[in-house]
Design a protein around this motif. Structure first.
Motif, short mmCIF file in Angstrom:
data_model
loop_
_atom_site.label_atom_id
_atom_site.label_comp_id
_atom_site.label_asym_id
_atom_site.label_seq_id
_atom_site.Cartn_x
_atom_site.Cartn_y
_atom_site.Cartn_z
N ALA A 112 -0.67 12.64 1.06
CA ALA A 112 -0.55 12.56 -0.36
C ALA A 112 -1.70 12.01 -1.02
N VAL A 113 -2.09 10.89 -0.73
CA VAL A 113 -3.31 10.42 -1.17
C VAL A 113 -4.71 11.29 -1.04
N HIS A 114 -4.64 12.23 0.04
CA HIS A 114 -5.86 12.91 0.23
C HIS A 114 -5.80 14.07 -0.70
N GLY A 115 -4.66 14.59 -1.05
CA GLY A 115 -4.45 15.57 -1.85
C GLY A 115 -4.57 15.29 -3.43
N ALA A 116 -4.43 13.84 -3.49
CA ALA A 116 -4.35 13.31 -5.05
C ALA A 116 -5.85 13.05 -5.34
N VAL A 117 -6.70 12.62 -4.12
CA VAL A 117 -8.15 12.38 -4.43
C VAL A 117 -9.02 13.85 -4.66
N GLY A 118 -8.28 14.93 -4.01
CA GLY A 118 -8.83 16.18 -4.65
C GLY A 118 -8.72 16.66 -5.91
N LEU A 119 -7.37 16.38 -6.19
CA LEU A 119 -7.07 16.66 -7.65
C LEU A 119 -7.88 15.85 -8.62
N LEU A 120 -7.85 14.50 -8.27
CA LEU A 120 -8.72 13.79 -9.15
C LEU A 120 -10.05 14.10 -9.47
N GLY A 121 -10.82 14.67 -8.44
CA GLY A 121 -11.89 15.33 -8.36
C GLY A 121 -12.00 16.51 -9.40
N GLU A 122 -11.11 17.14 -9.57
CA GLU A 122 -10.99 18.12 -10.41
C GLU A 122 -10.84 17.92 -11.87
N THR A 123 -10.48 16.71 -11.95
CA THR A 123 -10.42 16.18 -13.45
C THR A 123 -11.48 15.43 -13.88
N GLY A 124 -12.67 15.29 -13.19
CA GLY A 124 -13.73 14.56 -13.63
C GLY A 124 -14.54 15.52 -14.56
N VAL A 145 0.76 -1.11 0.06
CA VAL A 145 0.11 -0.05 0.05
C VAL A 145 0.97 1.30 -0.06
N GLY A 146 2.05 1.19 0.70
CA GLY A 146 2.97 2.45 0.74
C GLY A 146 3.34 2.90 -0.83
N HIS A 147 3.65 1.65 -1.62
CA HIS A 147 4.14 1.83 -2.78
C HIS A 147 2.87 2.50 -3.62
N LEU A 148 1.64 1.98 -3.48
CA LEU A 148 0.57 2.25 -4.38
C LEU A 148 0.13 3.93 -3.77
N ALA A 149 0.23 4.32 -2.72
CA ALA A 149 0.04 5.55 -2.24
C ALA A 149 1.14 6.52 -2.80
N GLN A 150 2.23 5.94 -2.56
CA GLN A 150 3.45 6.96 -3.21
C GLN A 150 3.30 7.05 -4.92
N ALA A 151 2.73 6.15 -5.36
CA ALA A 151 2.67 6.40 -6.88
C ALA A 151 1.45 7.28 -7.49
N LEU A 152 0.36 7.20 -6.57
CA LEU A 152 -0.90 7.96 -7.01
C LEU A 152 -0.81 9.27 -7.13
N PRO A 153 -0.23 9.98 -6.20
CA PRO A 153 -0.09 11.46 -6.28
C PRO A 153 0.37 11.99 -7.59
N ALA A 154 1.66 11.36 -7.95
CA ALA A 154 2.26 11.79 -9.23
C ALA A 154 1.33 11.36 -10.54
N LEU A 155 0.87 10.20 -10.39
CA LEU A 155 -0.02 9.97 -11.46
C LEU A 155 -1.42 10.79 -11.71
N VAL A 156 -1.95 11.33 -10.54
CA VAL A 156 -3.03 12.17 -10.36
C VAL A 156 -2.70 13.74 -10.80
N ARG A 157 -1.32 13.81 -10.58
CA ARG A 157 -1.01 15.21 -10.98
C ARG A 157 -0.76 15.48 -12.44
N SER A 158 -0.48 13.99 -13.07
CA SER A 158 -0.20 14.05 -14.57
C SER A 158 -1.57 14.48 -15.21
N LEU A 159 -2.73 14.31 -14.57
CA LEU A 159 -4.00 14.38 -15.28
C LEU A 159 -4.33 15.62 -15.39
N ARG A 160 -3.68 16.59 -14.54
CA ARG A 160 -4.05 18.16 -14.64
C ARG A 160 -3.19 18.78 -15.89
N TYR A 161 -2.17 18.30 -16.33
CA TYR A 161 -1.64 18.85 -17.49
C TYR A 161 -2.14 18.87 -18.60
#
Length: 808
Positions: free
Chosen positions: A605-617, A542-558
């Motif tokens: 980090a996951v909390h911030g990623a979930v917020g950004l993921l909401g912005e991309t919907g 889970v640590g690896h997944l949680a570490q990977a999610l923010p970078a992936l979600v940030r990418s959606l904003r570009y």
């Protein structure tokens, strides 16, 4: 020899004219120029790789500006490379230019690069021959001078320049060289321009006799090859041959040796296919401080000495004054005059013919810098060393990737410069967006020309800030990257695909996906996404997944700013988030303090990623955005973390705080949970960790306590009731939590604690019974904020009503 002025007395022996020099020595350069002018040879032979003979005419190109370097690299292995740097004051460069100006052939006679690059692959040769092999450092570097050619690792290493200086009674080789060469005007002064070379040859011969005839196996081979080339030139031109090489090699070239013996030393040498070209170099890279073994301490100073037509000290002090004035320091003409006088006085007191760098530096420190080394360090950096970057003509050979990069640099007006500079990019502009893509693609290719940094005054994704600085080594990086493709786009795409397959962790793959979006590599993204999906499906950490999610979600904003299609990332990001939600509560059980703190950061980090993921919907016309379900499941996971006793306190506290900030937890419920954790039944250490998670970590917890005196009173009452034996264990944790607050917040909290709960006496306390809260919204106070909010959001008057309704 022909070309000797009538009446001039020249003293030199028969045979070729051997001009032993100091690499990058302006005194040697002037002496070489004077000797060539007096001797007028029919051919000039120069220490360097013979494969570069075809590149010599480019030195006369009007676009060629030293410092430059000959770069040789293995065709199939570009990382194996060697440099031969040349500055304007390098004797080799002076010899080349003299030959070109007088229509005389110039040839390189050192061991070919095809052998140099192949010899000793296990030694990972990289750099330049004058640096890596002691015997090539001439007077400047440490020499390997043992007589045991079979055991070079046990060789005695000496500095010939240092030995000569010590023999003359000097403790500084640089100062000795200045006194005997630089300040004597080189060999151009006096009746015999060849005398200094004869003296230096005699000194080197004595050193080689005393410390050994050679210092390294390669010396024997290289000197044998040079002797063969000199003989070949003599057969063609007679004795009208001039040889410019490191002074250490002159006695070896003078010694008698048979052709058979020399050829025997060259038999069986390894070979590697090599390409050569000219590349820009810098004064800073010539300095010893950069790690260049054949470098000099002060390339900027030496360049000044070589270029100054007269009165070098006065001209130098004028340069220093101009630099300090540009930095808003008060330096007048009187300062310049006094600095020159002081330098002359110091030279006289120290028995030197003219002031050297030591005297001028002491004078600048005393007169212009008022004894401070702070401005003096600027003088050393900008003038004594300097940031001069050479230029090479477009006609110079280059790998296809280098040509494509040069084309892009011209089109985007991004000139390579040695001086570090800041570049602000607005990605809404097409040119700036292309610049950003180029810099990101080069970073993928390990060509670190630009380094991204935080933008000042803007947090939007449409702005980027870069620090640019071109180093000579980047030319090697470009040559290395040439194996991936002939254009920057093709090479970056191929490199990204290979990196995705070889990435060691899931987080590395997600970071690579983000970089592919930044670099706009649409062809590489499907490969990266396929590897990412495979890794995410197999990784159960889970640590690896949680570490990977923010970078992936940030990418959606570009996709919004750069126009990049990011739909391929959405499904992967959503699936990764679901796995984090399910696996996070069990993964947070039974953690020690260090692991709990790491997991707390993952939760943030996951909390911030979930917020950004909401912005991309995208909003559906018939219902809420698809992100609403993701947010709801994340809130459910936080509730599980907040109420599970096996979860460390720092994580439970942070979960409660995140739910409170999201409006998913009422104030009363948050106060109840805090009251439970601060009850006597909870260990003080776990309670302190809960508080750290709730109000620490830079989450604005200080302002929460300022405005909610209920929570502050509970923390204060709990802390006052901690048993004495547990207080010393709790205090460091609490101190770390509250020390992160701003000074104003800490001061306000201290005043509130000193006054006691409910001491504000506000209407809110009287009417609600809850310190800091009123029963209803104060519309009058809220309306006062709206004009400022309208200005910040750029709204006009017609939007005020909507803003009021939204605020209420």
């Amino acid at each position: 020899m022909s070309g000797v002025p009538e009446g001039e007395v020249l003293v030199r022996g028969s045979g070729p004219l051997l001009l032993g020099v100091r690499h990058h020595g302006p005194g040697s350069a002037r002496a070489v120029r004077a000797a060539l002018r007096a001797a007028a040879p029919r051919v000039v032979l120069i220490e360097g790789p013979p494969e570069a003979d075809a590149l010599i005419p480019l030195a006369a190109d009007k676009e060629m500006r030293p410092p430059v370097a000959l770069l040789a690299h293995v065709v199939d292995e570009p990382g194996r490379s060697a440099f031969w740097p040349l500055a304007e004051f390098s004797p080799e460069w002076v010899a080349i230019r003299w030959a070109l100006d007088h229509g005389v052939p110039a040839r390189f006679i050192d061991l070919p690069a095809t052998h140099t690059l192949a010899w000793g692959r296990e030694e990972s040769l990289s750099g330049d021959p004058w640096e890596d092999r002691p015997s090539d450092r001439s007077e400047e570097g440490a020499e390997d001078l043992s007589g045991d050619s079979e055991s070079p690792s046990h060789a005695v290493r000496i500095d010939p320049l240092g030995v000569l200086a010590e023999t003359a009674g000097y403790d500084d080789p640089e100062r000795w060289w200045e006194d005997v060469v630089e300040h004597r005007g080189g060999a151009g002064v006096g009746a015999d321009p060849f005398a200094p070379f004869a003296v230096l040859e005699e000194a080197m011969g004595a050193l080689r006799e005393a410390f050994g005839a050679w210092g390294h196996d390669r010396d024997l081979v290289r000197e044998a090859y040079m002797r063969l080339q000199v003989r070949a030139a003599q057969r063609e031109f007679g004795d009208d041959v001039a040889v410019v090489c490191g002074a250490w090699h002159v006695p070896a070239l003078r010694q008698k040796s048979t052709v058979g013996a020399d050829r025997a030393l060259l038999k069986g040498l390894p070979k590697a296919k090599a390409d050569l070209t000219w590349v820009p170099w810098t004064h800073r890279r010539l300095a010893r401080v950069s790690g260049y073994g054949a470098g000099i301490d002060s390339p900027g100073w030496y360049g000044h000495l070589f270029g100054a037509p007269d009165r070098p000290i006065e001209r130098w002090m004028t340069k220093v004054a101009r630099l300090l004035r540009d930095e808003d320091r008060s330096v007048s003409s009187a300062h310049v005059i006094e600095a020159v006088r002081l330098a002359d006085t110091l030279a006289a007191m120290r028995g030197r013919p003219l002031p050297g760098l030591t005297e001028t530096t002491d004078a600048v420190r005393a007169v212009m810098c008022e004894g401070s080394d702070v401005p003096l360090s600027l003088v050393r950096d900008q003038l004594v060393v300097g940031d001069v970057l050479g230029e090479v003509p477009e006609s110079a050979p280059a790998v296809p990737l280098q040509r494509d990069l040069a084309r892009l640099q011209r089109r985007l007006r991004l000139k390579p410069e040695a001086l570090e500079r800041e570049l602000e990019l607005d990605l809404r502009k097409e040119t700036d967006a292309e610049r950003s893509r180029l810099l990101h693609r080069l970073r993928l290719l390990s060509v670190e020309w630009g380094e991204p940094t935080a933008s000042r005054g803007s947090t939007g994704t449409f702005r980027e800030t870069w620090w640019l600085r071109w180093e000579p080594e980047l030319s090697v990086r470009v040559a290395e990257a040439g194996v991936w493709g002939t254009t920057v786009l093709a090479a970056a795409t191929a490199k990204a695909e290979a990196d995705a397959v070889a990435a060691p962790s899931l987080a590395d793959v997600t970071a690579l996906a983000e970089r592919c979006l930044l670099a706009e590599l649409p062809d590489a993204l499907p490969v990266v996404m396929r590897v990412l999906a495979d890794r995410a499906a197999l990784d159960a950490d889970v640590g690896h997944l949680a570490q990977a999610l923010p970078a992936l979600v940030r990418s959606l904003r570009y996709g919004d700013v750069r126009g990049t299609d990011t739909h391929a990332l959405t499904d992967v990001a959503a699936g990764l988030a679901e796995r984090v939600f399910v696996g996070l509560p069990p993964a947070c059980a039974a953690l020690d303090a260090e692991a709990a703190e790491d997991m707390r950061r993952h939760v943030d980090a996951v909390h911030g990623a979930v917020g950004l993921l909401g912005e991309t919907g995208t909003v559906s016309p018939d219902g809420p955005p698809p992100s609403a379900g993701i947010r709801g499941r994340w809130h459910s996971a936080l509730r599980v973390l907040a109420g599970r006793d096996t979860v460390p306190g720092v994580i439970r506290g942070r979960a409660v705080r995140l739910l409170l900030d999201e409006g998913e937890l009422a104030q009363d419920e948050a106060a109840r949970l805090m009251g439970l954790v601060l009850s006597p039944g909870t260990a003080p250490g776990d309670a302190a960790a809960w508080i750290e998670g709730f109000v620490g970590g830079g989450s604005g917890g200080g302002m929460l306590l300022v405005h909610d005196e209920r929570l502050l009173g509970m923390v204060d009452a709990w802390l006052a009731g901690v048993p004495a034996e547990a207080f010393t264990d709790v205090l460091p944790l609490l101190r770390r939590t509250f020390s992160a607050y701003e000074a104003g917040v800490r001061r306000t909290l201290g005043e509130l604690v000193r006054r006691g709960p409910g001491a504000r006496g506000s209407r809110a306390v009287a009417t609600s019974g809850m310190p800091g809260f009123a029963p209803d919204l104060d519309l009058e106070r809220a309306d006062a904020v709206l004009p400022v909010l309208s200005l910040l959001l750029g709204l006009d008057e017609s939007d005020d009503d909507n803003l009021v309704e939204a605020a209420r």
